[in-house]
Design a protein around this motif. Structure first.
Motif, PDB file in Angstrom:
ATOM      1  N   GLU A  17      -9.918  63.295   2.036  1.00  0.00           N
ATOM      2  CA  GLU A  17      -9.796  64.723   2.341  1.00  0.00           C
ATOM      3  C   GLU A  17     -10.367  65.099   3.710  1.00  0.00           C
ATOM      4  O   GLU A  17      -9.937  66.093   4.308  1.00  0.00           O
ATOM      5  N   TYR A  18     -11.339  64.333   4.187  1.00  0.00           N
ATOM      6  CA  TYR A  18     -12.052  64.717   5.398  1.00  0.00           C
ATOM      7  C   TYR A  18     -11.979  63.581   6.409  1.00  0.00           C
ATOM      8  O   TYR A  18     -12.101  62.414   6.048  1.00  0.00           O
ATOM      9  N   TRP A  19     -11.824  63.966   7.678  1.00  0.00           N
ATOM     10  CA  TRP A  19     -11.619  62.975   8.732  1.00  0.00           C
ATOM     11  C   TRP A  19     -12.462  63.269   9.961  1.00  0.00           C
ATOM     12  O   TRP A  19     -12.681  64.437  10.311  1.00  0.00           O
ATOM     13  N   GLY A  20     -12.896  62.187  10.602  1.00  0.00           N
ATOM     14  CA  GLY A  20     -13.509  62.311  11.915  1.00  0.00           C
ATOM     15  C   GLY A  20     -12.425  62.464  12.969  1.00  0.00           C
ATOM     16  O   GLY A  20     -11.228  62.377  12.674  1.00  0.00           O
ATOM     17  N   GLN A  21     -12.854  62.655  14.200  1.00  0.00           N
ATOM     18  CA  GLN A  21     -11.911  62.930  15.278  1.00  0.00           C
ATOM     19  C   GLN A  21     -11.321  61.655  15.878  1.00  0.00           C
ATOM     20  O   GLN A  21     -10.339  61.726  16.630  1.00  0.00           O
ATOM     21  N   GLY A  22     -11.887  60.519  15.551  1.00  0.00           N
ATOM     22  CA  GLY A  22     -11.377  59.246  16.058  1.00  0.00           C
ATOM     23  C   GLY A  22     -12.139  58.772  17.276  1.00  0.00           C
ATOM     24  O   GLY A  22     -12.626  59.566  18.082  1.00  0.00           O
ATOM     25  N   THR A  23     -12.227  57.458  17.416  1.00  0.00           N
ATOM     26  CA  THR A  23     -12.861  56.843  18.582  1.00  0.00           C
ATOM     27  C   THR A  23     -12.014  55.651  19.004  1.00  0.00           C
ATOM     28  O   THR A  23     -11.587  54.853  18.173  1.00  0.00           O
ATOM     29  N   GLN A  24     -11.753  55.554  20.302  1.00  0.00           N
ATOM     30  CA  GLN A  24     -10.831  54.550  20.826  1.00  0.00           C
ATOM     31  C   GLN A  24     -11.536  53.207  21.013  1.00  0.00           C
ATOM     32  O   GLN A  24     -12.621  53.132  21.595  1.00  0.00           O
ATOM     33  N   VAL A  25     -10.880  52.163  20.539  1.00  0.00           N
ATOM     34  CA  VAL A  25     -11.341  50.792  20.760  1.00  0.00           C
ATOM     35  C   VAL A  25     -10.240  50.039  21.493  1.00  0.00           C
ATOM     36  O   VAL A  25      -9.092  50.031  21.044  1.00  0.00           O
TER      37      VAL A  25
END
Length: 126
Positions: A114-122
């Motif tokens: 239901e809940y998500w972070g904004q993402g981080t690029q690898v």
């Protein structure tokens, strides 16, 4: 409701390591926390998860033996330690939370969260 902030991505050479962190706004003891990744032009893929209720973990076959997932309940954070990185690990990584008890499966659908972070690029260079 919980808010998630993921961090720790970057550029690394093949064979290197990165440690991603997912910081939650509150306790994750009643949540399953998962890590997903999405490579350019591909769908979102589950790679790891940890249960807040029993601490059990699961990893996808593509990262098993290279990645580990762990939680620090005192700090409300979940970490994804990534070792021996490969170019095919290049993706945007997201942490996600699902309010449910019990164990988890790394291959669970993104729609279970239901809940998500904004993402981080690898980015892993060869």
């Amino acid at each position: 409701e919980v808010q998630l902030v993921d961090s720790g991505g970057g550029l690394v050479q093949a064979g290197g390591s990165l440690r991603l962190s997912c910081a939650a706004s509150g306790s994750t003891s009643k949540y399953v926390i998962g890590w997903f990744r999405q490579a350019p032009g591909k769908g979102r893929e589950g790679v790891a998860c940890i249960s807040g209720t029993d601490g059990s973990t699961d990893l996808s076959d593509s990262v098993k033996g290279r990645f580990t997932i762990s939680s620090d309940n005192a700090k409300n954070t979940v970490a994804l330690q990534m070792n021996n990185l490969k170019p095919e690990d290049t993706a945007v990584y997201y942490c996600a939370a699902s309010f449910r008890p019990g164990s988890c499966g790394a291959d669970s659908s993104e729609y279970e969260y239901e809940y998500w972070g904004q993402g981080t690029q690898v980015v892993v260079s060869s």
